[in-house]
Write a protein that holds these residues in place. Structure first.
Motif, mmCIF file in Angstrom:
data_model
loop_
_atom_site.group_PDB
_atom_site.id
_atom_site.type_symbol
_atom_site.label_atom_id
_atom_site.label_comp_id
_atom_site.label_asym_id
_atom_site.label_seq_id
_atom_site.Cartn_x
_atom_site.Cartn_y
_atom_site.Cartn_z
ATOM 1 N N CYS A 70 40.943 31.066 42.479
ATOM 2 C CA CYS A 70 40.298 31.999 41.541
ATOM 3 C C CYS A 70 40.917 32.166 40.283
ATOM 4 O O CYS A 70 42.134 32.137 40.399
ATOM 5 C CB CYS A 70 39.716 33.438 42.024
ATOM 6 S SG CYS A 70 38.549 33.270 43.313
ATOM 7 N N CYS A 87 41.569 35.769 45.157
ATOM 8 C CA CYS A 87 40.140 35.772 45.032
ATOM 9 C C CYS A 87 39.666 37.210 45.484
ATOM 10 O O CYS A 87 38.413 37.496 45.100
ATOM 11 C CB CYS A 87 39.358 34.672 45.920
ATOM 12 S SG CYS A 87 39.511 33.140 45.265
ATOM 13 N N ALA A 92 39.378 38.620 39.427
ATOM 14 C CA ALA A 92 38.704 37.533 39.763
ATOM 15 C C ALA A 92 37.551 37.354 39.487
ATOM 16 O O ALA A 92 36.661 38.056 39.800
ATOM 17 C CB ALA A 92 38.830 37.010 41.443
ATOM 18 N N TRP A 94 36.249 33.725 37.880
ATOM 19 C CA TRP A 94 35.783 32.189 38.116
ATOM 20 C C TRP A 94 36.578 31.633 39.379
ATOM 21 O O TRP A 94 37.680 32.247 39.986
ATOM 22 C CB TRP A 94 36.286 31.410 37.032
ATOM 23 C CG TRP A 94 35.788 31.617 35.757
ATOM 24 C CD1 TRP A 94 36.753 32.587 34.899
ATOM 25 C CD2 TRP A 94 34.698 31.519 35.215
ATOM 26 N NE1 TRP A 94 35.778 32.612 33.648
ATOM 27 C CE2 TRP A 94 34.375 32.205 33.633
ATOM 28 C CE3 TRP A 94 33.449 30.801 35.483
ATOM 29 C CZ2 TRP A 94 33.491 32.122 33.034
ATOM 30 C CZ3 TRP A 94 32.434 30.552 34.596
ATOM 31 C CH2 TRP A 94 32.436 31.480 33.319
ATOM 32 N N THR A 95 35.531 30.783 40.196
ATOM 33 C CA THR A 95 36.308 29.845 41.155
ATOM 34 C C THR A 95 36.376 28.539 40.683
ATOM 35 O O THR A 95 35.473 28.036 40.249
ATOM 36 C CB THR A 95 35.311 30.046 42.561
ATOM 37 O OG1 THR A 95 35.302 31.268 42.893
ATOM 38 C CG2 THR A 95 35.955 29.171 43.559
ATOM 39 N N ASN A 160 31.835 33.876 40.261
ATOM 40 C CA ASN A 160 31.814 34.308 41.691
ATOM 41 C C ASN A 160 30.690 35.392 41.723
ATOM 42 O O ASN A 160 30.602 35.961 43.020
ATOM 43 C CB ASN A 160 33.045 34.621 42.282
ATOM 44 C CG ASN A 160 33.836 35.673 41.272
ATOM 45 O OD1 ASN A 160 33.236 36.637 40.542
ATOM 46 N ND2 ASN A 160 35.151 35.912 41.594
#
Length: 247
Positions: A70, A87, A92, A94-95, A160
């Motif tokens: 992440c 994550c 966090a 974005w993945t 996410n």
């Protein structure tokens, strides 16, 4: 002589509705690395820095990145020794969905994209970055050498679901009654509580993918829009996947 590198992504000051700058900018400095995001990371070895430069330690950390890691909203950590964040971390956003080192690609001279964007679509999918109604935000970025423009790392990301720092849910508006923030510091359009947004949506017109690059937004809005105003949700590749009709 060291080589300064940068992480790429389009900045909002370059394209209509603002976008962050991860890999944009080709600063002509030899030595460190830069990402394409808005966070400010200075290379301690240089007396000149930009808002998308990363430290040598952070560049080393990029090498350990992998799919499933992440990243924060700006795609660049505030910690100069860290690239990905846990994550479960509140920052966090974005993945990473795809990641490649030494892809044999060349950044454009201004760092805004690649000299040929097709590898981005091949890696991330044709819909990457598109403002598709109801879709979760997707994006891409890269780390590149500002002197040679050689791309060291390239990666794709998907939001996410956590709200942005502006309180925007990273899902493109799709329905009447939803609100959005047009005066955003992000490239992407999302949904937001109507008390905090600046535009109420009366309808959303989804543009067929085959017409993203050619659609006449004004003509389409005149024919189909309800409400008193409208705007085309154009992405970083100058493609319009939706037209928002607003009140």
């Amino acid at each position: 002589m060291t080589h300064r590198k940068q992480l790429m992504n389009l900045n909002t000051e370059t394209f209509g509705p603002i976008r962050r700058l991860l890999a944009v900018g080709g600063i002509a400095l030899a030595g460190s690395v830069a990402l394409s995001g808005c966070g400010i990371l200075e290379d301690a070895a240089s007396d000149s820095a930009t808002d998308n430069e990363v430290s040598d330690e952070q560049v080393d950390a990029v090498a350990d990145a992998k799919v499933g890691d992440c990243l924060p909203e700006e795609m660049i950590s505030a910690d100069p020794s860290v690239f990905a964040v846990d994550c479960s971390d509140p920052t966090a956003f974005w993945t990473i969905t795809a990641f490649e080192a030494d892809p044999g690609l060349t950044a454009a001279s201004d760092g805004s994209s690649l000299t040929d964007p097709q590898p981005i679509f091949d890696m991330c999918g044709e819909e990457v970055g598109a403002q598709i109604p109801g879709a979760t935000w997707t994006d891409w970025s890269m780390v590149y050498d500002q002197t040679t423009l050689e791309v060291n790392y390239i990666f794709c990301v998907e939001a996410n679901g956590n709200p942005s720092t502006e309180g925007v849910t990273p899902t493109v508006p799709a329905n009447e009654g939803e609100c959005t923030l047009t005066a955003t510091t992000q490239w992407n359009y999302g949904t937001i509580d109507c008390a905090a947004g600046d535009a109420a949506i009366t309808s959303v017109i989804e543009v067929p993918q085959a017409e993203w690059e050619t659609v006449d937004v004004d003509a389409l809005a005149t024919e189909e829009c309800t409400g008193s105003s409208y705007f085309g949700a154009e992405d970083q590749f100058a493609r319009t996947a939706a037209v928002f009709c607003l009140e």
